[in-house]
Design a protein around this motif. Structure first.
Motif, PDB file in Angstrom:
ATOM      1  N   ILE A  89      38.179  54.763  33.752  1.00 16.63           N
ATOM      2  CA  ILE A  89      37.038  55.347  34.902  1.00 16.63           C
ATOM      3  C   ILE A  89      36.804  56.657  34.640  1.00 16.63           C
ATOM      4  N   LYS A  90      37.786  57.554  34.906  1.00 17.50           N
ATOM      5  CA  LYS A  90      37.824  59.163  34.907  1.00 17.50           C
ATOM      6  C   LYS A  90      37.844  59.348  33.226  1.00 17.50           C
ATOM      7  N   ASN A  91      37.875  58.531  32.261  1.00 17.11           N
ATOM      8  CA  ASN A  91      37.513  58.963  30.901  1.00 17.11           C
ATOM      9  C   ASN A  91      38.872  59.733  30.504  1.00 17.11           C
ATOM     10  N   VAL A  92      39.954  59.111  31.131  1.00 17.94           N
ATOM     11  CA  VAL A  92      41.419  59.555  30.589  1.00 17.94           C
ATOM     12  C   VAL A  92      41.996  58.384  29.793  1.00 17.94           C
ATOM     13  N   PHE A  93      42.381  58.554  28.573  1.00 14.47           N
ATOM     14  CA  PHE A  93      43.204  57.658  27.864  1.00 14.47           C
ATOM     15  C   PHE A  93      44.535  58.032  27.437  1.00 14.47           C
ATOM     16  N   LYS A  94      44.956  59.278  27.572  1.00 16.94           N
ATOM     17  CA  LYS A  94      46.242  59.468  27.226  1.00 16.94           C
ATOM     18  C   LYS A  94      46.708  60.831  28.476  1.00 16.94           C
ATOM     19  N   VAL A  95      47.974  60.542  28.520  1.00 15.55           N
ATOM     20  CA  VAL A  95      48.462  61.400  29.323  1.00 15.55           C
ATOM     21  C   VAL A  95      49.878  62.114  29.103  1.00 15.55           C
ATOM     22  N   ASP A  96      50.383  63.102  29.564  1.00 18.38           N
ATOM     23  CA  ASP A  96      51.531  63.945  29.278  1.00 18.38           C
ATOM     24  C   ASP A  96      52.641  63.430  30.060  1.00 18.38           C
ATOM     25  N   GLY A  97      52.410  62.682  31.250  1.00 12.18           N
ATOM     26  CA  GLY A  97      53.866  62.609  32.122  1.00 12.18           C
ATOM     27  C   GLY A  97      53.386  61.352  33.214  1.00 12.18           C
ATOM     28  N   ILE A  98      54.145  60.483  33.462  1.00  9.21           N
ATOM     29  CA  ILE A  98      53.879  59.615  34.543  1.00  9.21           C
ATOM     30  C   ILE A  98      55.284  59.414  35.385  1.00  9.21           C
ATOM     31  N   LEU A  99      54.924  59.306  36.630  1.00  3.12           N
ATOM     32  CA  LEU A  99      56.105  59.283  37.481  1.00  3.12           C
ATOM     33  C   LEU A  99      55.802  58.029  38.440  1.00  3.12           C
ATOM     34  N   TYR A 100      56.995  57.305  38.676  1.00  5.82           N
ATOM     35  CA  TYR A 100      56.934  56.364  39.650  1.00  5.82           C
ATOM     36  C   TYR A 100      58.129  56.396  40.687  1.00  5.82           C
ATOM     37  N   ASP A 101      57.850  56.659  41.849  1.00  4.34           N
ATOM     38  CA  ASP A 101      58.802  56.620  42.910  1.00  4.34           C
ATOM     39  C   ASP A 101      58.762  55.369  43.685  1.00  4.34           C
ATOM     40  N   LEU A 102      59.853  54.067  43.480  1.00  4.76           N
ATOM     41  CA  LEU A 102      59.306  53.141  44.051  1.00  4.76           C
ATOM     42  C   LEU A 102      59.784  52.441  45.384  1.00  4.76           C
ATOM     43  N   GLY A 103      60.493  53.870  45.986  1.00  2.76           N
ATOM     44  CA  GLY A 103      60.615  53.329  47.432  1.00  2.76           C
ATOM     45  C   GLY A 103      59.460  53.158  48.519  1.00  2.76           C
ATOM     46  N   ILE A 134      57.630  43.413  41.969  1.00  2.00           N
ATOM     47  CA  ILE A 134      58.298  43.538  40.861  1.00  2.00           C
ATOM     48  C   ILE A 134      57.564  43.128  39.653  1.00  2.00           C
ATOM     49  N   GLU A 135      56.583  42.233  39.843  1.00  3.95           N
ATOM     50  CA  GLU A 135      55.671  41.964  38.843  1.00  3.95           C
ATOM     51  C   GLU A 135      54.436  43.227  38.405  1.00  3.95           C
ATOM     52  N   VAL A 136      54.183  43.824  39.658  1.00  6.01           N
ATOM     53  CA  VAL A 136      53.222  44.762  39.357  1.00  6.01           C
ATOM     54  C   VAL A 136      53.593  45.967  38.649  1.00  6.01           C
ATOM     55  N   PHE A 137      54.998  46.262  39.142  1.00  6.48           N
ATOM     56  CA  PHE A 137      55.726  47.365  38.380  1.00  6.48           C
ATOM     57  C   PHE A 137      55.921  47.075  36.841  1.00  6.48           C
ATOM     58  N   LYS A 138      56.374  45.958  36.535  1.00  2.12           N
ATOM     59  CA  LYS A 138      56.669  45.512  35.269  1.00  2.12           C
ATOM     60  C   LYS A 138      55.229  45.642  34.475  1.00  2.12           C
ATOM     61  N   ASP A 139      54.007  45.135  34.847  1.00  4.11           N
ATOM     62  CA  ASP A 139      52.811  45.270  34.139  1.00  4.11           C
ATOM     63  C   ASP A 139      52.511  46.607  33.965  1.00  4.11           C
ATOM     64  N   SER A 140      52.628  47.559  35.120  1.00  6.37           N
ATOM     65  CA  SER A 140      52.261  49.041  34.940  1.00  6.37           C
ATOM     66  C   SER A 140      53.014  49.714  34.280  1.00  6.37           C
ATOM     67  N   LEU A 141      54.246  49.344  34.227  1.00 19.41           N
ATOM     68  CA  LEU A 141      55.215  50.258  33.254  1.00 19.41           C
ATOM     69  C   LEU A 141      54.668  49.946  31.540  1.00 19.41           C
ATOM     70  N   GLU A 142      54.350  48.941  31.550  1.00 20.84           N
ATOM     71  CA  GLU A 142      54.032  48.569  29.982  1.00 20.84           C
ATOM     72  C   GLU A 142      52.673  49.397  29.812  1.00 20.84           C
ATOM     73  N   GLN A 143      51.840  49.227  30.612  1.00 22.78           N
ATOM     74  CA  GLN A 143      50.419  50.022  30.371  1.00 22.78           C
ATOM     75  C   GLN A 143      51.035  51.589  30.442  1.00 22.78           C
ATOM     76  N   SER A 144      51.529  52.213  30.934  1.00 23.12           N
ATOM     77  CA  SER A 144      52.027  53.572  30.870  1.00 23.12           C
ATOM     78  C   SER A 144      52.490  53.910  29.750  1.00 23.12           C
ATOM     79  N   LEU A 145      53.471  53.101  29.163  1.00 20.50           N
ATOM     80  CA  LEU A 145      54.236  53.325  27.850  1.00 20.50           C
ATOM     81  C   LEU A 145      52.758  53.550  26.691  1.00 20.50           C
ATOM     82  N   PHE A 161      48.826  50.571  41.247  1.00 21.59           N
ATOM     83  CA  PHE A 161      49.131  51.253  40.253  1.00 21.59           C
ATOM     84  C   PHE A 161      49.270  50.153  39.137  1.00 21.59           C
ATOM     85  N   LEU A 162      49.206  48.853  39.367  1.00 23.69           N
ATOM     86  CA  LEU A 162      49.047  47.828  38.665  1.00 23.69           C
ATOM     87  C   LEU A 162      47.665  47.971  37.381  1.00 23.69           C
ATOM     88  N   ASN A 163      46.891  48.904  37.976  1.00 17.16           N
ATOM     89  CA  ASN A 163      45.542  49.049  37.188  1.00 17.16           C
ATOM     90  C   ASN A 163      45.588  50.357  36.695  1.00 17.16           C
TER      91      ASN A 163
END
Length: 309
Positions: free
Chosen positions: A88-102, A215-226, A79-81
């Motif tokens: 790649i799937k031609n999706v650039f905007k979404v309505d919701g994103i979920l992270y379960d970090l366990g 930790i770094e992977v999550f941080k980077d991914s969260l910034e992209q998700s926003l 999910f870093l990417n």
């Protein structure tokens, strides 16, 4: 028939996602498909994208989701990417994103994956065994003692890091999970060994987080998700560790409190904040007594949610 895995804080997290039947949603952590299943059930014309890098999770998750609806796609990767995987799937905007970090139970329960302190296996701990060359064995057997102490303290909150590392150095090479468990046990006082928590839990957690750069992977991914969120879109996160909490807290605070809010709060009239995001809940949600009884992992779980205005 195998019982479907029920993730921690399932009902609460799905409710906070505020799913629209025609929306586009991303489950960043497919695992055994617990969250993805519930999201998929609420979609009619919408679509779910589920991300995972674990081949076992992808296989099992696909089997579970196929029985519910065809409105999903599994994206194989980290999910870093997230932005690239969706682009790649031609999706650039979404309505919701979920992270379960366990960590998912299959990873912990299969000795061969090297995550478990209960079953013997090679000291591996890689979530992506194909693209990640760094194993826990390499860390344990080649890293400088000072670096090992830092890893155990920073990522595991291990109070006896120095003693554990001292014994690791004496016993090198350590090649299996249970060999490492024995070294850890020999380093701890009786009061810790007799405690309810497994004595190796903190060390294994620290190594897993470090090996997978979580930790770094999550941080980077969260910034992209926003950046990916549509207006009224939400990000929901389930954390299990103080470092994950810190990232969520600091990121959400920065996005929802503007410098002028301090001034606004003193005024006798209500003025809308100029921030782009707002908190959905002021304090993180914790598991209730019922869930705590049936799921031990729920004790450290916290649920957070933010919405783009």
């Amino acid at each position: 028939m195998e019982k479907l895995h029920v993730p921690v804080l399932l009902t609460e997290s799905i409710k906070l996602l505020n799913i629209k039947p025609g929306g586009i949603y991303v489950d960043c952590t497919l695992g055994r498909g617990g969250h993805s299943s519930e999201i998929l059930k609420k979609l009619s014309t919408g679509k779910l994208f589920a991300i995972d890098q674990d081949p076992t999770a992808i296989k099992e998750g696909k089997e579970v989701l196929t029985k519910i609806s065809p409105n999903f796609e599994i994206l194989e990767g980290n999910f870093l990417n997230i932005s690239a995987l969706l682009a790649i799937k031609n999706v650039f905007k979404v309505d919701g994103i979920l992270y379960d970090l366990g960590v998912s139970s299959p990873q912990l329960d299969v000795g061969a994956r090297g995550f478990s302190y209960r079953f013997d296996g090679p000291l591996d701990m890689r979530m992506d065994p194909i693209n990640n060359p760094l194993t826990a064995a390499k860390v344990i057997n080649t890293y400088h003692p000072n670096d090992l102490v830092k890893i155990l303290k920073n990522f595991g909150d291990e109070n006896f890091a120095e003693k554990i590392v001292e014994n690791i150095i004496l016993k090198r090479p350590i090649n299996t999970t249970l060999e490492l468990v024995d070294v850890i046990k020999s380093s701890l006082p009786q009061k810790v060994l007799k405690a309810q928590k497994h004595p190796a839990k903190k060390t294994f957690q620290a190594l897993r987080i470090f090996v997978n750069n979580e930790i770094e992977v999550f941080k980077d991914s969260l910034e992209q998700s926003l950046e990916l969120l549509n207006s009224k879109g939400r990000i929901v996160v389930i954390t299990f560790h103080s470092l994950e909490e810190k990232i969520v807290k600091e990121t959400f605070k920065k996005l929802t409190i503007s410098p002028r809010d301090t001034v606004i709060s003193t005024l006798p009239i209500e003025i809308e904040s100029d921030t782009e995001f707002k908190l959905v809940i002021k304090k993180p949600v914790r598991a209730d007594k019922t869930e705590l009884k049936i799921n031990n992992r729920a004790h450290s779980a916290k649920l957070w949610a933010i919405e783009k205005k």
